[in-house]
Write a protein that holds these residues in place. Structure first.
Motif, PDB file in Angstrom:
ATOM      1  N   HIS A 178      15.256   8.027  -2.055  1.00 55.31           N
ATOM      2  CA  HIS A 178      14.121   7.949  -2.975  1.00 55.31           C
ATOM      3  C   HIS A 178      13.428   6.611  -2.788  1.00 55.31           C
ATOM      4  O   HIS A 178      14.072   5.583  -2.589  1.00 55.31           O
ATOM      5  N   ASN A 179      12.087   6.649  -2.807  1.00 55.78           N
ATOM      6  CA  ASN A 179      11.336   5.402  -2.756  1.00 55.78           C
ATOM      7  C   ASN A 179      11.484   4.659  -4.072  1.00 55.78           C
ATOM      8  O   ASN A 179      11.591   5.273  -5.134  1.00 55.78           O
ATOM      9  N   LYS A 180      11.493   3.349  -3.996  1.00 51.60           N
ATOM     10  CA  LYS A 180      11.598   2.531  -5.198  1.00 51.60           C
ATOM     11  C   LYS A 180      10.233   1.929  -5.534  1.00 51.60           C
ATOM     12  O   LYS A 180       9.396   1.729  -4.652  1.00 51.60           O
ATOM     13  N   LYS A 181      10.019   1.645  -6.793  1.00 52.11           N
ATOM     14  CA  LYS A 181       8.772   1.032  -7.241  1.00 52.11           C
ATOM     15  C   LYS A 181       9.066  -0.377  -7.732  1.00 52.11           C
ATOM     16  O   LYS A 181      10.013  -0.590  -8.494  1.00 52.11           O
ATOM     17  N   TYR A 182       8.275  -1.327  -7.285  1.00 51.33           N
ATOM     18  CA  TYR A 182       8.468  -2.717  -7.657  1.00 51.33           C
ATOM     19  C   TYR A 182       7.175  -3.265  -8.271  1.00 51.33           C
ATOM     20  O   TYR A 182       6.075  -2.879  -7.872  1.00 51.33           O
ATOM     21  N   ASP A 183       7.327  -4.176  -9.212  1.00 53.43           N
ATOM     22  CA  ASP A 183       6.175  -4.855  -9.799  1.00 53.43           C
ATOM     23  C   ASP A 183       5.873  -6.097  -8.965  1.00 53.43           C
ATOM     24  O   ASP A 183       6.611  -7.081  -9.008  1.00 53.43           O
ATOM     25  N   LEU A 184       4.780  -6.036  -8.194  1.00 51.72           N
ATOM     26  CA  LEU A 184       4.415  -7.137  -7.308  1.00 51.72           C
ATOM     27  C   LEU A 184       3.166  -7.872  -7.789  1.00 51.72           C
ATOM     28  O   LEU A 184       2.539  -8.612  -7.020  1.00 51.72           O
ATOM     29  N   SER A 185       2.802  -7.675  -9.054  1.00 50.43           N
ATOM     30  CA  SER A 185       1.563  -8.261  -9.577  1.00 50.43           C
ATOM     31  C   SER A 185       1.560  -9.785  -9.506  1.00 50.43           C
ATOM     32  O   SER A 185       0.505 -10.411  -9.380  1.00 50.43           O
ATOM     33  N   GLU A 186       2.745 -10.391  -9.585  1.00 51.30           N
ATOM     34  CA  GLU A 186       2.846 -11.854  -9.523  1.00 51.30           C
ATOM     35  C   GLU A 186       2.507 -12.391  -8.142  1.00 51.30           C
ATOM     36  O   GLU A 186       2.186 -13.578  -7.978  1.00 51.30           O
ATOM     37  N   TYR A 187       2.543 -11.528  -7.128  1.00 52.24           N
ATOM     38  CA  TYR A 187       2.462 -11.977  -5.748  1.00 52.24           C
ATOM     39  C   TYR A 187       1.133 -11.617  -5.091  1.00 52.24           C
ATOM     40  O   TYR A 187       1.062 -11.328  -3.903  1.00 52.24           O
ATOM     41  N   ASP A 188       0.071 -11.656  -5.868  1.00 52.51           N
ATOM     42  CA  ASP A 188      -1.275 -11.346  -5.386  1.00 52.51           C
ATOM     43  C   ASP A 188      -1.854 -12.580  -4.676  1.00 52.51           C
ATOM     44  O   ASP A 188      -1.964 -13.647  -5.269  1.00 52.51           O
ATOM     45  N   TRP A 189      -2.257 -12.420  -3.419  1.00 54.06           N
ATOM     46  CA  TRP A 189      -2.707 -13.568  -2.635  1.00 54.06           C
ATOM     47  C   TRP A 189      -3.971 -14.211  -3.204  1.00 54.06           C
ATOM     48  O   TRP A 189      -4.150 -15.428  -3.111  1.00 54.06           O
ATOM     49  N   LYS A 190      -4.839 -13.429  -3.794  1.00 51.05           N
ATOM     50  CA  LYS A 190      -6.063 -14.015  -4.369  1.00 51.05           C
ATOM     51  C   LYS A 190      -5.707 -14.939  -5.537  1.00 51.05           C
ATOM     52  O   LYS A 190      -6.253 -16.049  -5.666  1.00 51.05           O
ATOM     53  N   LYS A 191      -4.788 -14.507  -6.398  1.00 54.08           N
ATOM     54  CA  LYS A 191      -4.354 -15.363  -7.510  1.00 54.08           C
ATOM     55  C   LYS A 191      -3.687 -16.633  -6.979  1.00 54.08           C
ATOM     56  O   LYS A 191      -3.890 -17.731  -7.504  1.00 54.08           O
ATOM     57  N   ILE A 192      -2.883 -16.472  -5.931  1.00 49.35           N
ATOM     58  CA  ILE A 192      -2.179 -17.608  -5.344  1.00 49.35           C
ATOM     59  C   ILE A 192      -3.160 -18.587  -4.718  1.00 49.35           C
ATOM     60  O   ILE A 192      -3.034 -19.810  -4.872  1.00 49.35           O
ATOM     61  N   ALA A 193      -4.184 -18.062  -4.036  1.00 48.86           N
ATOM     62  CA  ALA A 193      -5.215 -18.923  -3.440  1.00 48.86           C
ATOM     63  C   ALA A 193      -5.993 -19.664  -4.525  1.00 48.86           C
ATOM     64  O   ALA A 193      -6.290 -20.857  -4.384  1.00 48.86           O
ATOM     65  N   ASP A 194      -6.317 -18.984  -5.605  1.00 48.82           N
ATOM     66  CA  ASP A 194      -7.051 -19.633  -6.703  1.00 48.82           C
ATOM     67  C   ASP A 194      -6.227 -20.751  -7.342  1.00 48.82           C
ATOM     68  O   ASP A 194      -6.749 -21.817  -7.680  1.00 48.82           O
ATOM     69  N   LYS A 195      -4.925 -20.516  -7.513  1.00 48.37           N
ATOM     70  CA  LYS A 195      -4.055 -21.561  -8.069  1.00 48.37           C
ATOM     71  C   LYS A 195      -3.999 -22.762  -7.143  1.00 48.37           C
ATOM     72  O   LYS A 195      -4.021 -23.919  -7.589  1.00 48.37           O
ATOM     73  N   THR A 196      -3.927 -22.501  -5.832  1.00 47.86           N
ATOM     74  CA  THR A 196      -3.874 -23.600  -4.868  1.00 47.86           C
ATOM     75  C   THR A 196      -5.189 -24.368  -4.856  1.00 47.86           C
ATOM     76  O   THR A 196      -5.197 -25.607  -4.820  1.00 47.86           O
TER      77      THR A 196
END
Length: 360
Positions: free
Chosen positions: A332-350
C-alpha cells in the motif's frame, strides 16, 4: 540585492545533496535577488540558464581534500573583487573563508549541512582540519542556517543566537509512465528495493547489500542502488565483492525523469546511512508515497516516520527482518505530510535572512 554563492559543486543536474539543495533553493528565490553562483568547472555539463542566476565557472583540481579548499578560496577572491551585498557559503569546509570575507567588509551567511568530520572517508588529520574549519565558520559567519535542528542544538548560546533552523525541501513528484530506464537494469515495477545516494562509506550501502542477501525476498526482488562514484573507488570495489548475483544493480547517478521512474515503481525505499545532514532522498521517497525503512540516526528522525520504520545502524539482521516485514506484507502507498518542506517557503525564509542581516 546581489548574493555570491559557493560551497557547492554547482547545478543543475550535478550529483550531491548540497548541489540539489542549491538548485532548488536559488531557483525558487524572489526575482529581486540576483545570484552569482560559483561552480566547479569540471562538473558542469549543461548550459541551462535561470533568470536571476549568473554562473561563475572556476577551474578546479579534483584531488580529494583539496578540491573544496581551492575552489572556496578562488570563490572568496571573486567575491572580494566583485563586492556583492553578501556571500552565502554552503558547509563548514568552505566556511573557512568567512574571516577573509569579513576582513573585506563582506557579510556572510553559512548553511551548515552536515558534520563532515563524522564521515568515514576522512582520515584523522583531515577530520581535525574539518573541525577547525567548523570552529572558524561558526565564529565568523554573520548568520547561520542549520538544515538539522538537532545539530544546531549542540552549539553554544552565542552561536545559536545568530542561527536559524530551515529544513531541506522537496519538489512535487514527476508523473511519468515510462519504464525504459528500469528495463536497462532488468528492474520490474514493484519488484525492487531502492536506495539513492553518492557511493561513499557513510551511506552504508555495504550493510544494505548484506541485509538484502540475508532477507527472504532476495530471490524474487532486486536491490537498486542509485548513485555515482567520484573518489571512493575502493569502497565501490568492496560493494562489488559483496554482490553474489544479478539481484543487486547499480544504476549510476540518475536525475529528472529517470530518477522519477526509479522512485515511482519501487516497492520500498531504504536509507542505510550512518551520517546525514538532512536527507533529501528521504523527502523524495516520501513524495512518491513509498514505504520506507531508515537507519535510526538523528537526521532521519527529523522527518518523523513511524517508530517501526527505523532500525539500528549497522544491524543487518534487524534490517533484513524489516525488509521481510515490509515487502511480504500487503502493498500500500503511504501518505506523508510534506507541507513543511515546500521549497518556495524555504527560499522566502532564506531571503528574509539576507534582508534582515543587511538591514542590521
Amino acid at each position: 540585492m546581489k548574493i555570491c554563492v559557493f560551497g557547492t559543486r554547482g547545478f543543475p543536474n550535478i550529483q550531491g545533496g548540497v548541489e540539489k539543495h542549491c538548485e532548488n533553493l536559488y531557483t525558487h528565490m524572489p526575482n529581486d535577488i540576483k545570484f552569482d553562483v560559483c561552480r566547479r568547472k569540471s562538473y558542469v555539463t549543461t548550459n541551462t540558464t535561470f533568470p536571476n542566476i549568473n554562473f561563475v565557472d572556476i577551474s578546479n583540481t579534483q584531488k580529494r581534500g583539496l578540491e573544496a579548499a581551492f575552489h572556496s578560496l578562488a570563490s572568496a577572491f571573486y567575491a572580494i573583487k566583485t563586492k556583492p551585498d553578501a556571500v552565502h557559503i554552503h558547509n563548514i569546509g568552505p566556511g573557512m573563508t568567512a574571516p577573509l570575507l569579513k576582513l573585506f567588509g563582506i557579510k556572510t551567511v553559512l548553511t551548515y549541512h552536515s558534520a563532515n568530520y563524522e564521515h568515514e572517508k576522512w582520515n584523522g588529520p583531515e577530520k581535525l582540519i574539518l573541525r577547525f574549519c567548523e570552529h572558524i565558520a561558526l565564529k565568523y559567519s554573520d548568520r547561520i542556517i542549520f538544515v538539522n535542528k538537532e545539530q544546531m542544538g549542540k552549539y553554544s548560546a552565542k552561536i545559536q543566537a545568530k542561527s536559524v533552523y530551515i529544513p531541506n525541501g522537496v519538489n512535487p513528484p514527476i508523473n511519468t509512465n515510462d519504464t525504459s530506464f528500469l528495463k536497462q537494469f532488468g528492474l520490474e515495477k514493484g519488484k525492487y528495493i531502492i536506495s539513492v545516494g553518492r557511493i561513499t562509506p557513510e551511506k552504508g550501502f555495504d550493510k544494505l547489500i548484506e541485509a538484502f542477501y540475508k532477507s527472504d525476498i532476495k530471490n524474487e526482488y532486486k536491490l537498486a542502488i542509485v548513485g555515482g562514484v567520484e573518489f571512493e573507488n575502493e569502497y565501490k570495489k568492496q560493494l562489488d565483492d559483496l554482490i553474489q548475483d544479478d539481484k543487486v544493480v547499480f544504476t549510476g547517478y540518475a536525475c529528472g525523469e529517470n530518477l522519477a521512474e526509479l522512485y515511482k515503481n519501487a516497492r520500498l525505499y531504504v536509507l542505510s546511512s550512518f551520517n546525514e545532514g538532512f536527507p533529501l532522498v528521504l523527502l523524495e521517497a516520501m513524495s512518491y508515497n513509498l514505504d520506507i525503512i531508515a537507519s535510526d540516526i538523528s537526521a532521519a528522525r527529523l522527518v518523523k516516520l513511524d517508530d517501526s520504520d527505523y532500525y539500528p545502524p549497522s544491524d543487518t539482521n534487524e534490517l533484513a527482518k524489516k525488509i521481510n516485514q515490509k515487502v511480504l506484507s500487503d502493498f500500500h502507498n503511504k501518505k506523508y505530510d510534506l507541507s513543511e518542506y515546500d521549497w518556495k517557503k524555504i527560499a522566502d525564509k532564506t531571503a528574509s535572512i539576507y534582508k534582515e542581516m543587511l538591514h542590521n
